[in-house]
Design a protein around this motif. Structure first.
Motif, PDB file in Angstrom:
ATOM      1  N   TYR A  21       0.854  -1.185   0.000  1.00 55.08           N
ATOM      2  CA  TYR A  21       0.000   0.000   0.000  1.00 55.08           C
ATOM      3  C   TYR A  21       0.885   1.228   0.000  1.00 55.08           C
ATOM      4  O   TYR A  21       2.032   1.182   0.451  1.00 55.08           O
ATOM      5  N   PHE A  22       0.361   2.349  -0.468  1.00 58.79           N
ATOM      6  CA  PHE A  22       1.098   3.610  -0.413  1.00 58.79           C
ATOM      7  C   PHE A  22       0.451   4.498   0.628  1.00 58.79           C
ATOM      8  O   PHE A  22      -0.741   4.801   0.546  1.00 58.79           O
ATOM      9  N   ASP A  23       1.228   4.905   1.632  1.00 61.42           N
ATOM     10  CA  ASP A  23       0.756   5.807   2.674  1.00 61.42           C
ATOM     11  C   ASP A  23       1.024   7.236   2.213  1.00 61.42           C
ATOM     12  O   ASP A  23       2.165   7.683   2.185  1.00 61.42           O
ATOM     13  N   GLN A  27       4.399   9.326   2.676  1.00 65.10           N
ATOM     14  CA  GLN A  27       5.080   9.084   1.398  1.00 65.10           C
ATOM     15  C   GLN A  27       5.926   7.811   1.459  1.00 65.10           C
ATOM     16  O   GLN A  27       7.060   7.770   0.990  1.00 65.10           O
ATOM     17  N   GLU A  28       5.354   6.755   2.059  1.00 65.15           N
ATOM     18  CA  GLU A  28       6.051   5.482   2.199  1.00 65.15           C
ATOM     19  C   GLU A  28       5.176   4.349   1.665  1.00 65.15           C
ATOM     20  O   GLU A  28       3.952   4.465   1.636  1.00 65.15           O
ATOM     21  N   CYS A  42       8.782   1.200   3.572  1.00 67.62           N
ATOM     22  CA  CYS A  42       9.878   1.515   2.650  1.00 67.62           C
ATOM     23  C   CYS A  42       9.665   2.934   2.145  1.00 67.62           C
ATOM     24  O   CYS A  42       8.585   3.263   1.645  1.00 67.62           O
ATOM     25  N   GLN A  43      10.684   3.752   2.254  1.00 69.24           N
ATOM     26  CA  GLN A  43      10.602   5.134   1.786  1.00 69.24           C
ATOM     27  C   GLN A  43      10.530   5.158   0.267  1.00 69.24           C
ATOM     28  O   GLN A  43      11.351   4.545  -0.404  1.00 69.24           O
ATOM     29  N   ALA A  44       9.537   5.823  -0.272  1.00 69.97           N
ATOM     30  CA  ALA A  44       9.417   5.980  -1.728  1.00 69.97           C
ATOM     31  C   ALA A  44      10.452   6.999  -2.171  1.00 69.97           C
ATOM     32  O   ALA A  44      10.514   8.096  -1.628  1.00 69.97           O
TER      33      ALA A  44
END
Length: 88
Positions: A21-23, A27-28, A42-44
């Protein structure tokens, strides 16, 4: 891999189905196993809109409402989609 960036979760995650999923707030990417036993963030980094969404073909969405403003290319693709199946 997403875009040109490789994300790794480590050997503990190997050969397991993973939900991603994208938070938007942090922005992770939030990665979790299907049973939710493990969760990892995981840091985007270094991603473009095209990396995340792919190349959108607006003609494929001819039966859906579009958001404004339209680009010249979107208007052209809509007109072409309207002509498909039309005898001139």
């Amino acid at each position: 891999m997403l875009g040109a960036h490789r994300y790794g979760l480590g050997k503990d995650w190997q050969k397991q189905p993973v939900r991603i999923y994208f938070d938007q707030e942090t922005q992770e990417f939030l990665c979790s196993t299907l049973g939710l036993q493990k969760t990892e963030r995981c840091q985007a980094s270094g991603l473009t809109k095209q990396d995340l969404m792919g190349e959108l073909n607006m003609a494929a969405f001819a039966n859906h409402q579009y958001a404004f403003p339209w680009s010249i290319m979107s208007i052209r693709q809509n007109q072409i989609a309207d002509l498909i199946g039309t005898i001139l």
